[in-house]
Design a protein around this motif. Structure first.
Motif, PDB file in Angstrom:
ATOM      1  N   ALA A   1      -3.756   8.240   4.547  1.00 29.59           N
ATOM      2  CA  ALA A   1      -3.189   8.202   3.200  1.00 29.59           C
ATOM      3  C   ALA A   1      -4.191   7.650   2.190  1.00 29.59           C
ATOM      4  N   VAL A   2      -4.941   6.636   2.593  1.00 29.01           N
ATOM      5  CA  VAL A   2      -5.957   6.061   1.706  1.00 29.01           C
ATOM      6  C   VAL A   2      -7.068   7.074   1.443  1.00 29.01           C
TER       7      VAL A   2
ATOM      8  N   ALA B   1       0.826  -1.214   0.000  1.00 25.85           N
ATOM      9  CA  ALA B   1       0.000   0.000   0.000  1.00 25.85           C
ATOM     10  C   ALA B   1       0.859   1.263   0.000  1.00 25.85           C
ATOM     11  N   THR B   2       1.940   1.248   0.783  1.00 23.17           N
ATOM     12  CA  THR B   2       2.800   2.430   0.889  1.00 23.17           C
ATOM     13  C   THR B   2       3.382   2.815  -0.462  1.00 23.17           C
ATOM     14  N   PHE B   3       4.016   1.862  -1.140  1.00 20.70           N
ATOM     15  CA  PHE B   3       4.663   2.199  -2.407  1.00 20.70           C
ATOM     16  C   PHE B   3       3.652   2.404  -3.534  1.00 20.70           C
ATOM     17  N   ALA B   4       2.530   1.677  -3.505  1.00 20.80           N
ATOM     18  CA  ALA B   4       1.518   1.882  -4.546  1.00 20.80           C
ATOM     19  C   ALA B   4       0.967   3.302  -4.478  1.00 20.80           C
ATOM     20  N   LEU B   5       0.700   3.790  -3.250  1.00 22.56           N
ATOM     21  CA  LEU B   5       0.192   5.152  -3.091  1.00 22.56           C
ATOM     22  C   LEU B   5       1.278   6.195  -3.332  1.00 22.56           C
TER      23      LEU B   5
ATOM     24  N   ALA C   1      -5.046  -1.907   3.516  1.00 22.38           N
ATOM     25  CA  ALA C   1      -5.075  -1.301   4.849  1.00 22.38           C
ATOM     26  C   ALA C   1      -5.957  -2.101   5.797  1.00 22.38           C
ATOM     27  N   VAL C   2      -7.121  -2.531   5.333  1.00 21.87           N
ATOM     28  CA  VAL C   2      -8.024  -3.311   6.178  1.00 21.87           C
ATOM     29  C   VAL C   2      -7.393  -4.656   6.544  1.00 21.87           C
TER      30      VAL C   2
ATOM     31  N   GLY D   1      -8.394   2.339  -4.321  1.00 23.07           N
ATOM     32  CA  GLY D   1      -9.214   1.201  -3.934  1.00 23.07           C
ATOM     33  C   GLY D   1      -8.379   0.012  -3.490  1.00 23.07           C
ATOM     34  N   VAL D   2      -7.300  -0.272  -4.204  1.00 24.52           N
ATOM     35  CA  VAL D   2      -6.393  -1.358  -3.817  1.00 24.52           C
ATOM     36  C   VAL D   2      -5.807  -1.096  -2.435  1.00 24.52           C
TER      37      VAL D   2
END
Length: 425
Positions: free
Chosen positions: A109-110, A45-49, A202-203, A196-197
Motif C-alpha cells: 500500500a505504501v 497508516a491505513t486511514f491516512a492512505l 509501516a517501519v 512518506g508518513v
C-alpha cells in the motif's frame, strides 16, 4: 447457540490452542504498550492512505474538470478494493500469520501510495486507488484477529478501541496535512507527503509489534474457508453487526466525502487549508472509540449502539444550519457517534465468533467498507441533486437502519431468553 459458536471443529486457524490464558497481553503487562502502539500506527497508516484524496476532492474535480460524483470514485475505489479483498487476505493471514500479512499489506500500500501523485488522469488515479485499497485489506481483519488471540478477553474492547482510535488519528492527520500542503503546492504534493508518513508508520509498526504467541496456522482449503464463512453468515447476531457497521460507515463516508465541497462553496467559501483543518474533529472519534469499552460496561452493547446512533442523527440535523459553528458541532456529534458505534460493533464481532475470527472480522470489514463506498458515492450524488440536505437525508436513513436492526436484535434476545427455560425443561 449460534453456528458461529459451535463449529470449532471447522476452524480455519483462528480457533487457537492457548498454552495459558494468563500469558495473553493485558494493560500494564509486558508487551502490551508496544503492541498497542504498533497497531495504533498501523491504524494511522491505513486511514491516512485509504482516505488520502477525500479532503482534496474539490481540487481533483478542478484539475480534471469533473463533478463531485465522479471525483468521489477516488475514495470509493479504495474502499471498494478493500471490501472485495479483505476476506481473501484474512484467509492468507490464517495460513501465514497476522503479522506477516499486515506487514506485506502495508508495504504494498505504501509503494502504491508513492505512485499516486504521478497519476496522469482521473482513470489512472482511480485504478491506483483501487489497488491501494486491495493491499490495505490485509490490515483490518488481521489486526482484530491478532488482538482476539493475543489479548485477554476483558481487555479486548479497549485494545480494539485503541486500534480504531489509530484509524481516527490517521484519518484526521491525513486530511489536515493534505489540506495545508495542497493549498500551497497542489493535491499531488499532498498525497505524496501522506505516502512518506505511511512509510514511517509501516517501519515502526514492524519493529514494535510483538511476535504472536497464540497463533496456530490453518488451512487454505476453499471448502474449509467457505464452511467458516457460512457459519458466520448463518449467525443472526453477526449478520446484524455486519449490517450495523455498513450503515454507520454509509453515514460517515457520505458526510466526509461531501463536506469539503460544502465548505468551499458559498456561504462559507473556506480555503483548502482551513477545510483540511476541519478534520481535527477526528480527535473526538479518537476519544469516543477508546472509551467504547466503558460505554458498553455501563449501557450494554445495545444501549451503546442506541446512544451512538442517536448522537450521529443529532449531528446530521445540527449540520443543516447555515452557520459554521453549528456545522462544526454537527461534525463533532457525527464523528463521536460513528466511532463509538464502530468500536462497539467490531469488538462484538470478535467476542461473538469463537472460531474463524479472521473471517468473522473480514466479513465485518467487508460490509463496513462497502458502506463507505456506498456512502461516498450516494452521498455525493445526493449532494449534486439536492445539496447538503440530500446528503443528510441519506445519512438519516442509514441511522434509522441501525436503530431498527438494534431493536430487532433486542426483541430476538428477549424471545430467546423466554424460550430457554422451556428448552431446558
Amino acid at each position: 447457540m449460534s453456528p458461529a459458536s459451535t463449529g470449532a471443529s471447522t476452524v480455519v486457524g483462528a480457533a487457537v490452542s492457548v498454552p495459558s490464558a494468563d500469558s495473553r497481553l493485558a494493560p500494564g503487562g509486558p508487551g502490551y504498550r508496544r503492541m498497542s502502539f504498533a497497531l495504533f500506527l498501523a491504524g494511522v497508516a491505513t486511514f491516512a492512505l485509504l482516505y488520502s484524496t477525500q479532503a482534496l476532492l474539490p481540487l481533483i474535480s478542478g484539475e480534471f474538470g469533473v463533478p463531485a460524483s465522479e471525483a468521489s470514485w477516488t475514495v470509493a475505489a479504495a474502499t471498494g478494493g478493500l471490501a472485495l479483498f479483505v476476506l481473501p487476505m484474512s484467509a492468507l493471514s490464517e495460513r501465514f500469520g497476522r503479522r506477516t500479512v499486515m506487514t506485506a499489506s502495508l508495504a504494498v500500500a505504501v509503494g502504491v501510495g508513492l505512485l499516486v501523485p504521478f497519476a496522469p488522469s482521473l482513470g489512472a488515479l482511480v485504478v491506483l486507488r483501487a489497488v491501494q485499497g486491495a493491499a490495505l485489506a490485509g490490515l483490518p481483519a488481521s489486526a482484530t484477529a491478532y488482538l482476539a488471540e493475543e489479548v485477554k478477553p476483558k481487555a479486548l474492547v479497549t485494545a480494539i478501541g485503541l486500534f480504531v482510535a489509530g484509524n481516527s488519528v490517521g484519518g484526521m492527520s491525513g486530511r489536515v496535512i493534505t489540506g495545508w500542503v495542497a493549498q500551497e503546492w497542489g493535491w499531488r504534493a499532498a498525497v505524496g507527503v501522506i505516502g512518506g508518513v505511511a512509510v514511517v508508520c509501516a517501519v515502526a509498526f514492524r519493529l514494535l509489534l510483538p511476535a504472536p504467541r497464540h497463533f496456530t496456522p490453518g488451512s487454505l482449503r476453499p471448502r474449509v474457508l467457505l464452511g467458516t464463512v457460512r457459519d458466520h453468515l448463518s449467525d443472526p447476531l453477526l449478520r446484524r453487526l455486519y449490517a450495523i457497521g455498513a450503515l454507520f460507515m454509509t453515514v460517515f463516508g457520505g458526510v466526509y466525502t461531501v463536506i469539503g465541497y460544502r465548505l468551499t462553496e458559498a456561504p462559507f467559501s473556506l480555503p483548502q487549508g482551513i477545510v483540511g483543518s476541519i478534520f481535527l474533529v477526528y480527535l473526538v472519534g479518537t476519544v469516543s472509540a477508546s472509551t467504547a469499552g466503558r460505554l458498553v460496561g455501563r449501557l450494554g452493547r445495545r444501549g451503546a449502539l442506541y446512544l451512538a446512533g442517536g448522537t450521529t442523527a443529532a449531528g446530521l440535523l445540527v449540520s443543516l444550519a447555515p452557520s459554521l459553528p453549528l456545522v462544526l458541532l454537527g461534525l463533532v456529534l457525527v464523528t463521536a457517534g460513528f466511532f463509538a458505534g464502530h468500536a462497539v460493533a467490531s469488538s462484538a464481532v470478535s467476542r461473538t465468533a469463537t472460531h474463524g475470527r479472521a473471517q468473522a472480522s473480514a466479513l465485518y470489514q467487508s460490509a463496513y467498507y462497502i458502506g463507505s463506498s456506498v456512502g461516498s458515492t450516494v452521498g455525493a450524488m445526493a449532494f449534486h441533486a439536492g445539496g447538503w440536505g440530500g446528503t443528510v437525508t441519506v445519512g438519516l436513513c442509514a441511522v434509522l437502519g441501525v436503530v431498527t436492526i438494534t431493536v430487532l436484535g433486542s426483541r430476538a434476545a428477549r424471545f430467546a431468553t423466554r424460550r430457554e427455560p422451556v428448552a431446558a425443561h
